[in-house]
Design a protein around this motif. Structure first.
Motif, PDB file in Angstrom:
ATOM      1  N   ASN A   1       0.671  -1.069  -0.055  1.00 53.63           N
ATOM      2  CA  ASN A   1      -0.050   0.101   0.109  1.00 53.63           C
ATOM      3  C   ASN A   1       0.981   1.210  -0.004  1.00 53.63           C
ATOM      4  O   ASN A   1       1.744   1.423   0.804  1.00 53.63           O
ATOM      5  CB  ASN A   1      -0.971  -0.014   1.339  1.00 53.63           C
ATOM      6  CG  ASN A   1      -1.798   1.081   1.372  1.00 53.63           C
ATOM      7  OD1 ASN A   1      -1.683   1.996   0.862  1.00 53.63           O
ATOM      8  ND2 ASN A   1      -2.940   0.974   2.174  1.00 53.63           N
TER       9      ASN A   1
ATOM     10  N   ASN B   1       0.287   4.353   0.485  1.00 60.01           N
ATOM     11  CA  ASN B   1       0.032   5.344   1.545  1.00 60.01           C
ATOM     12  C   ASN B   1       0.541   4.827   2.789  1.00 60.01           C
ATOM     13  O   ASN B   1       0.173   5.500   3.743  1.00 60.01           O
ATOM     14  CB  ASN B   1      -1.444   5.543   1.553  1.00 60.01           C
ATOM     15  CG  ASN B   1      -2.078   6.218   0.110  1.00 60.01           C
ATOM     16  OD1 ASN B   1      -1.109   6.977  -0.484  1.00 60.01           O
ATOM     17  ND2 ASN B   1      -3.060   5.727  -0.315  1.00 60.01           N
ATOM     18  N   SER B   2       1.051   3.633   3.044  1.00 59.94           N
ATOM     19  CA  SER B   2       1.285   3.202   4.369  1.00 59.94           C
ATOM     20  C   SER B   2       2.596   3.663   4.934  1.00 59.94           C
ATOM     21  O   SER B   2       3.562   3.784   3.934  1.00 59.94           O
ATOM     22  CB  SER B   2       1.090   1.558   4.371  1.00 59.94           C
ATOM     23  OG  SER B   2       1.310   1.088   5.690  1.00 59.94           O
TER      24      SER B   2
ATOM     25  N   ARG C   1      -2.599  -2.644   5.884  1.00 58.57           N
ATOM     26  CA  ARG C   1      -3.740  -1.880   5.586  1.00 58.57           C
ATOM     27  C   ARG C   1      -3.899  -0.483   5.925  1.00 58.57           C
ATOM     28  O   ARG C   1      -3.688  -0.159   7.189  1.00 58.57           O
ATOM     29  CB  ARG C   1      -4.986  -2.619   6.063  1.00 58.57           C
ATOM     30  CG  ARG C   1      -6.347  -1.815   5.621  1.00 58.57           C
ATOM     31  CD  ARG C   1      -7.781  -2.732   6.274  1.00 58.57           C
ATOM     32  NE  ARG C   1      -7.521  -2.720   7.766  1.00 58.57           N
ATOM     33  CZ  ARG C   1      -7.950  -3.901   8.354  1.00 58.57           C
ATOM     34  NH1 ARG C   1      -8.346  -5.061   7.553  1.00 58.57           N
ATOM     35  NH2 ARG C   1      -7.628  -4.152   9.632  1.00 58.57           N
ATOM     36  N   GLN C   2      -3.767   0.492   5.145  1.00 62.44           N
ATOM     37  CA  GLN C   2      -3.653   1.879   5.730  1.00 62.44           C
ATOM     38  C   GLN C   2      -2.198   1.961   6.578  1.00 62.44           C
ATOM     39  O   GLN C   2      -1.211   1.735   5.972  1.00 62.44           O
ATOM     40  CB  GLN C   2      -4.587   2.483   6.340  1.00 62.44           C
ATOM     41  CG  GLN C   2      -6.034   2.573   5.235  1.00 62.44           C
ATOM     42  CD  GLN C   2      -7.300   3.075   6.005  1.00 62.44           C
ATOM     43  OE1 GLN C   2      -7.226   3.379   7.007  1.00 62.44           O
ATOM     44  NE2 GLN C   2      -8.115   3.284   5.068  1.00 62.44           N
ATOM     45  N   SER C   3      -2.191   2.273   7.770  1.00 61.55           N
ATOM     46  CA  SER C   3      -1.334   2.525   8.701  1.00 61.55           C
ATOM     47  C   SER C   3      -1.141   1.501   9.626  1.00 61.55           C
ATOM     48  O   SER C   3      -0.260   1.338  10.544  1.00 61.55           O
ATOM     49  CB  SER C   3      -1.223   3.645   9.708  1.00 61.55           C
ATOM     50  OG  SER C   3      -1.230   4.986   8.863  1.00 61.55           O
TER      51      SER C   3
ATOM     52  N   ARG D   1      -0.280  -0.446  14.844  1.00 56.86           N
ATOM     53  CA  ARG D   1      -1.201   0.807  14.272  1.00 56.86           C
ATOM     54  C   ARG D   1      -0.289   2.036  14.406  1.00 56.86           C
ATOM     55  O   ARG D   1       0.038   2.293  15.470  1.00 56.86           O
ATOM     56  CB  ARG D   1      -2.277   0.794  14.643  1.00 56.86           C
ATOM     57  CG  ARG D   1      -3.472   1.991  14.084  1.00 56.86           C
ATOM     58  CD  ARG D   1      -4.666   1.897  14.530  1.00 56.86           C
ATOM     59  NE  ARG D   1      -5.338   0.970  13.875  1.00 56.86           N
ATOM     60  CZ  ARG D   1      -6.486   0.522  14.106  1.00 56.86           C
ATOM     61  NH1 ARG D   1      -7.269   0.885  14.954  1.00 56.86           N
ATOM     62  NH2 ARG D   1      -7.220  -0.440  13.483  1.00 56.86           N
TER      63      ARG D   1
END
Length: 195
Positions: free
Chosen positions: A10, A12-13, A74-76, A97
């Protein structure tokens, strides 16, 4: 034998997965996590050369290296799943996270989720961080300094009743022993720790 997991990253991670290792890049912070050895924890370093090892390490009451079932970003979040095995009576999912990162600070939350397929078990998981002394109870933060780096870790208020804190002065680490009481098939338990 651990499964080889190739995953699309990802973009953006903060997390990247390569050959059984997770790497973290968040502002001026870099980190490494060996997916096959959660007991080694997260190793962090900052651009100012601060270094901290064994942060939010996860160990089991019967020590052994877990089998890695799945891992994804998944995302952060870095999410890692370890299935129930003969030596561990429950499956485990870890979610590291990134809540916030800046030049001087990094806030990480760890979600520990367990589930069992047995009718009667008493699973215990230990989350370990550097620290010289544990507070009197889990409602107080654990504060420590390693070199020039200061940090604190907290047990979520809703998870404090399921947490026992134990200080190991020889290793200069504090253990948060999670769960440890009766659990039956189909139940999912979660605990949260922030650092």
């Amino acid at each position: 034998m651990a499964a080889r997991i190739d995953i699309a990253v990802n973009q953006n991670s903060h997390w990247r997965l390569v050959d059984g290792q997770a790497s973290l890049e968040a502002g001026r912070w870099d980190g490494r996590f060996n997916l096959a050895k959660p007991g080694s924890g997260l190793s962090l370093a900052s651009a100012n050369k601060f270094r901290l090892d064994s942060l939010l390490a996860v160990e089991f009451v019967t020590p052994h290296e877990p089998f890695l079932k799945d891992c994804f970003v998944r995302q952060s979040d870095l999410i890692i799943a370890y299935p129930q095995r003969e030596h561990r009576t429950f499956s485990l999912q870890l979610d590291y996270r990134i809540i916030e990162s800046s030049e001087e600070q990094l806030l990480i939350e760890l979600w520990v989720s367990i589930q069992t397929y047995l009718l009667d078990t008493h699973p215990t998981v230990k989350v370990i961080c550097p620290g010289l002394e544990s507070p009197a109870n889990a409602s107080q933060p654990i504060v420590a300094t390693v070199g020039d780096l200061s940090f604190a870790w907290f047990i979520h208020p809703r998870d404090q009743s399921d947490t026992k804190l134990v200080a190991d002065k020889a290793s200069e680490r504090v253990q948060a022993q999670l769960f440890g009481h009766f659990m039956e098939k189909g139940v999912i338990r979660r605990a949260r720790v922030r650092c």
